[in-house]
Scaffold this motif. Structure first.
Motif, PDB file in Angstrom:
ATOM      1  N   LYS A  37       0.903  -1.383  -0.033  1.00 28.21           N
ATOM      2  CA  LYS A  37      -0.104  -0.019   0.102  1.00 28.21           C
ATOM      3  C   LYS A  37       0.856   1.287   0.074  1.00 28.21           C
ATOM      4  O   LYS A  37       0.513   2.361  -0.477  1.00 28.21           O
ATOM      5  CB  LYS A  37      -0.822   0.004   1.080  1.00 28.21           C
ATOM      6  N   LYS A  38       1.998   1.106   0.844  1.00 27.69           N
ATOM      7  CA  LYS A  38       3.030   2.348   0.774  1.00 27.69           C
ATOM      8  C   LYS A  38       4.080   2.308  -0.430  1.00 27.69           C
ATOM      9  O   LYS A  38       4.494   3.573  -0.461  1.00 27.69           O
ATOM     10  CB  LYS A  38       3.707   2.376   2.057  1.00 27.69           C
ATOM     11  N   LEU A  39       4.186   1.587  -1.214  1.00 23.96           N
ATOM     12  CA  LEU A  39       4.992   1.398  -2.096  1.00 23.96           C
ATOM     13  C   LEU A  39       4.833   2.187  -3.189  1.00 23.96           C
ATOM     14  O   LEU A  39       3.818   2.115  -3.953  1.00 23.96           O
ATOM     15  CB  LEU A  39       5.372   0.043  -2.573  1.00 23.96           C
ATOM     16  N   GLU A  40       5.470   3.190  -3.360  1.00 27.45           N
ATOM     17  CA  GLU A  40       5.044   4.243  -4.854  1.00 27.45           C
ATOM     18  C   GLU A  40       5.200   3.257  -5.947  1.00 27.45           C
ATOM     19  O   GLU A  40       6.375   2.720  -6.301  1.00 27.45           O
ATOM     20  CB  GLU A  40       6.180   5.548  -4.929  1.00 27.45           C
ATOM     21  N   GLY A  41       4.366   3.648  -7.007  1.00 29.10           N
ATOM     22  CA  GLY A  41       4.283   2.916  -8.044  1.00 29.10           C
ATOM     23  C   GLY A  41       3.428   1.865  -8.168  1.00 29.10           C
ATOM     24  O   GLY A  41       2.972   1.483  -9.239  1.00 29.10           O
ATOM     25  N   LYS A  43      -0.236   0.429  -8.331  1.00 30.14           N
ATOM     26  CA  LYS A  43      -1.562   0.683  -8.840  1.00 30.14           C
ATOM     27  C   LYS A  43      -2.492   0.240  -8.138  1.00 30.14           C
ATOM     28  O   LYS A  43      -3.467   0.627  -7.812  1.00 30.14           O
ATOM     29  CB  LYS A  43      -1.478   0.852 -10.384  1.00 30.14           C
ATOM     30  N   ALA A  58       1.793  -2.572 -11.236  1.00 30.29           N
ATOM     31  CA  ALA A  58       2.586  -1.611 -11.003  1.00 30.29           C
ATOM     32  C   ALA A  58       2.890  -0.525 -12.264  1.00 30.29           C
ATOM     33  O   ALA A  58       2.869  -1.180 -13.382  1.00 30.29           O
ATOM     34  CB  ALA A  58       3.805  -1.909 -10.546  1.00 30.29           C
ATOM     35  N   ASP A  59       3.100   0.586 -11.980  1.00 29.80           N
ATOM     36  CA  ASP A  59       3.470   1.587 -13.205  1.00 29.80           C
ATOM     37  C   ASP A  59       5.050   0.987 -13.782  1.00 29.80           C
ATOM     38  O   ASP A  59       5.565   0.258 -13.127  1.00 29.80           O
ATOM     39  CB  ASP A  59       4.166   2.760 -12.634  1.00 29.80           C
ATOM     40  N   LEU A  62       8.406   1.120 -11.916  1.00 31.35           N
ATOM     41  CA  LEU A  62       8.466   0.118 -10.643  1.00 31.35           C
ATOM     42  C   LEU A  62       9.275  -1.096 -11.086  1.00 31.35           C
ATOM     43  O   LEU A  62       8.329  -2.020 -11.488  1.00 31.35           O
ATOM     44  CB  LEU A  62       7.189   0.023  -9.831  1.00 31.35           C
ATOM     45  N   LYS A  66      12.379  -4.104  -6.950  1.00 28.91           N
ATOM     46  CA  LYS A  66      11.991  -3.443  -5.803  1.00 28.91           C
ATOM     47  C   LYS A  66      10.774  -4.087  -4.989  1.00 28.91           C
ATOM     48  O   LYS A  66      10.597  -3.858  -3.843  1.00 28.91           O
ATOM     49  CB  LYS A  66      11.944  -1.835  -6.140  1.00 28.91           C
ATOM     50  N   THR A  70      10.580  -5.163  -1.115  1.00 28.72           N
ATOM     51  CA  THR A  70       9.852  -4.884  -0.244  1.00 28.72           C
ATOM     52  C   THR A  70       9.234  -5.740   0.482  1.00 28.72           C
ATOM     53  O   THR A  70       8.829  -5.754   1.570  1.00 28.72           O
ATOM     54  CB  THR A  70       8.758  -3.831  -1.053  1.00 28.72           C
TER      55      THR A  70
END
Length: 95
Positions: A37-41, A43, A58-59, A62, A66, A70
């Motif tokens: 939930k906190k990982l940028e990228g 979706k 993911a975008d 990402l 990574k 995580t």
């Protein structure tokens, strides 16, 4: 228990990552959900305790590594992983 943010098929410019993760209880799957939930990228994602899986849309920016790193930081063992349908290493890369 799957999260409400369901992961569907990726659109153009997105990746679909799937992981088989050893999770023994709701707390385990909850830990994986919290970090995704906190990982940028990210979706969307779906974590299933029943099937022992985590699916992430993911975008394209990402990388698989990574997301793997995580999930591994939760202390859960990642048994297998794939990116866009292609099997990947589950060797956690150094940062």
């Amino acid at each position: 228990m799957a999260d409400a943010v369901a992961a569907s098929a990726p659109a153009a410019g997105e990746h679909k990552y799937q992981f088989n993760v050893s999770m023994s209880c709701g707390g385990c799957s909850g830990a994986v959900e919290r970090v995704l939930k906190k990982l940028e990228g990210v979706k969307s994602y779906e974590v299933s305790l029943d099937s022992q899986t985590a699916t992430v849309i993911a975008d394209e920016s990402l990388p698989y590594e990574k997301v793997l790193r995580t999930i591994a930081k939760t202390g859960k063992k990642v048994n297998s992983g794939e990116a866009d349908g292609v099997e990947q290493s589950v060797e956690v890369p150094a940062e």
